[in-house]
Design a protein around this motif. Structure first.
Motif, PDB file in Angstrom:
ATOM      1  N   LEU A   1       4.865  -0.028  -3.980  1.00  0.00           N
ATOM      2  CA  LEU A   1       3.975  -0.333  -5.103  1.00  0.00           C
ATOM      3  C   LEU A   1       4.637  -1.341  -6.057  1.00  0.00           C
ATOM      4  N   ALA A   2       5.899  -1.296  -6.220  1.00  0.00           N
ATOM      5  CA  ALA A   2       6.493  -2.174  -7.169  1.00  0.00           C
ATOM      6  C   ALA A   2       6.532  -3.602  -6.759  1.00  0.00           C
TER       7      ALA A   2
ATOM      8  N   PRO B   1       7.228   5.057  -1.132  1.00  0.00           N
ATOM      9  CA  PRO B   1       5.947   4.502  -1.849  1.00  0.00           C
ATOM     10  C   PRO B   1       6.252   3.673  -3.160  1.00  0.00           C
ATOM     11  N   GLU B   2       7.337   4.168  -3.966  1.00  0.00           N
ATOM     12  CA  GLU B   2       7.507   3.550  -5.168  1.00  0.00           C
ATOM     13  C   GLU B   2       7.818   1.965  -5.095  1.00  0.00           C
ATOM     14  N   GLN B   3       8.683   1.910  -4.017  1.00  0.00           N
ATOM     15  CA  GLN B   3       9.074   0.433  -3.790  1.00  0.00           C
ATOM     16  C   GLN B   3       7.705  -0.370  -3.451  1.00  0.00           C
TER      17      GLN B   3
ATOM     18  N   GLU C   1       1.236   3.213  -0.103  1.00  0.00           N
ATOM     19  CA  GLU C   1       1.530   3.747  -1.443  1.00  0.00           C
ATOM     20  C   GLU C   1       1.599   4.910  -1.968  1.00  0.00           C
TER      21      GLU C   1
ATOM     22  N   THR D   1       3.184  -5.108  -6.814  1.00  0.00           N
ATOM     23  CA  THR D   1       2.845  -5.294  -8.331  1.00  0.00           C
ATOM     24  C   THR D   1       3.512  -6.853  -8.888  1.00  0.00           C
TER      25      THR D   1
END
Length: 80
Positions: free
Chosen positions: A22-23, A18-20, A50, A26
């Motif tokens: 979102l990144a 999920p962090e990837q 996400e 963004t």
């Protein structure tokens, strides 16, 4: 199913965390709705990816990266 992309050690063909996701969104400067539209998904599904509620398919993440110019094509494809 040892050769399944979602099992075992992480590789380039693994589901993105999920962090990837979102990144990447963004970095592209997109809203969740805009990002979802790029890969023909719903905003709700993007939110679930996400949040980590659902795993995004690696091919879909690669498509998103290609469309947002965050991934490079392999030399064989780029030189066509």
């Amino acid at each position: 199913m040892a050769n399944h992309p979602n099992r075992g050690a992480r590789s380039a063909s693994s589901n993105p965390p999920p962090e990837q996701i979102l990144a990447a969104r963004t970095a592209a400067g997109l809203t969740q709705t805009q990002a979802a539209d790029l890969v023909h998904a719903t905003c709700r599904r993007w939110q679930e990816w996400e949040a980590g509620d659902y795993r995004m398919h690696p091919g879909l993440f690669e498509l998103f990266q290609l469309k947002t110019r965050q991934a490079k094509l392999p030399k064989a494809v780029a030189n066509g």
